[in-house]
Design a protein around this motif. Structure first.
Motif, PDB file in Angstrom:
ATOM      1  N   VAL A  40       0.925  -0.994  -0.067  1.00 24.05           N
ATOM      2  CA  VAL A  40       0.049   0.021   0.012  1.00 24.05           C
ATOM      3  C   VAL A  40       0.980   1.090   0.016  1.00 24.05           C
ATOM      4  O   VAL A  40       0.692   2.223  -0.900  1.00 24.05           O
ATOM      5  N   LYS A  41       1.737   1.099   1.001  1.00 21.83           N
ATOM      6  CA  LYS A  41       2.801   2.427   0.922  1.00 21.83           C
ATOM      7  C   LYS A  41       3.560   2.688  -0.487  1.00 21.83           C
ATOM      8  O   LYS A  41       3.575   3.925  -1.017  1.00 21.83           O
ATOM      9  N   SER A  42       3.891   1.718  -1.155  1.00 26.80           N
ATOM     10  CA  SER A  42       4.681   1.919  -2.527  1.00 26.80           C
ATOM     11  C   SER A  42       3.846   2.359  -3.373  1.00 26.80           C
ATOM     12  O   SER A  42       4.211   2.993  -4.261  1.00 26.80           O
ATOM     13  N   ALA A  74       4.336   6.202   7.006  1.00 23.22           N
ATOM     14  CA  ALA A  74       2.950   5.312   7.153  1.00 23.22           C
ATOM     15  C   ALA A  74       3.257   4.413   8.431  1.00 23.22           C
ATOM     16  O   ALA A  74       4.247   3.886   8.608  1.00 23.22           O
ATOM     17  N   LYS A  75       2.014   4.066   9.031  1.00 19.88           N
ATOM     18  CA  LYS A  75       2.206   2.982   9.986  1.00 19.88           C
ATOM     19  C   LYS A  75       0.817   2.204   9.839  1.00 19.88           C
ATOM     20  O   LYS A  75      -0.112   2.477   9.087  1.00 19.88           O
ATOM     21  N   ASP A 129      -6.933   6.779  -1.366  1.00 24.32           N
ATOM     22  CA  ASP A 129      -7.904   5.836  -2.156  1.00 24.32           C
ATOM     23  C   ASP A 129      -7.210   5.183  -3.155  1.00 24.32           C
ATOM     24  O   ASP A 129      -7.699   4.211  -3.612  1.00 24.32           O
ATOM     25  N   GLN A 130      -6.698   6.088  -3.974  1.00 19.52           N
ATOM     26  CA  GLN A 130      -6.210   5.744  -5.234  1.00 19.52           C
ATOM     27  C   GLN A 130      -5.093   4.674  -5.082  1.00 19.52           C
ATOM     28  O   GLN A 130      -4.948   3.804  -5.872  1.00 19.52           O
ATOM     29  N   GLY A 131      -4.150   4.985  -4.182  1.00 18.71           N
ATOM     30  CA  GLY A 131      -3.036   4.210  -3.967  1.00 18.71           C
ATOM     31  C   GLY A 131      -3.555   2.907  -3.405  1.00 18.71           C
ATOM     32  O   GLY A 131      -3.045   1.631  -3.670  1.00 18.71           O
TER      33      GLY A 131
END
Length: 143
Positions: free
Chosen positions: A42-44, A71-72, A117-119
């Motif tokens: 998700v972070k990437s 991010a966490k 949301d897009q990521g």
């Protein structure tokens, strides 16, 4: 030209039976996979979408979430919640300010960018593929 694909229903029944027999270990496998792959996937996908604020067309010389570990994750049963580190936007070192451009809140940008949301939407198929691989491996090990 055409190609015909037929499935033997007995093979599908066997797979269904295997998943049923796994019971809680299937759920545990999926939770472990989420912890192993979820946050990074998700972070990437979100990080490249994070806007970097500028001042008169130049990047500002300060730490920004797009260039840091922002991010966490919070894990629940078959669930992953990704949030900015640090909480409130007024805390030093916090990435909580990401809510402003994402939701279109504030005096400078009233258009929601919705990069979170897009990521997430881009990351979901990759996470599902990794969950499938781990789940199939668990089926083979257990049965």
């Amino acid at each position: 030209m055409s190609v015909r694909i037929e499935f033997d229903y007995s093979e599908i029944e066997k797979l269904s039976t295997r998943l049923t027999n796994l019971g809680k270990s299937a759920e545990a496998s999926m939770n472990e996979s989420l912890k192993k792959y979820g946050l990074e996937q998700v972070k990437s996908k979100i990080t490249p979408l994070i806007p970097i604020s500028t001042r008169k067309g130049r990047e500002r010389n300060k730490t920004h979430a797009a260039t840091s570990d922002w991010a966490k994750a919070e894990y629940r049963n078959l669930e992953l919640v990704v949030k900015p580190k640090g909480g409130a936007a007024n805390k030093r070192g916090s990435s909580g300010y990401l809510v402003f451009p994402d939701k279109g809140i504030g005096s400078h940008n009233r258009t929601p960018l919705e990069f979170m949301d897009q990521g997430r939407d881009v990351a979901i198929p990759a996470i599902i593929r990794l969950l499938e691989i781990d789940l199939l491996q668990t089926i083979e090990e257990e049965l």
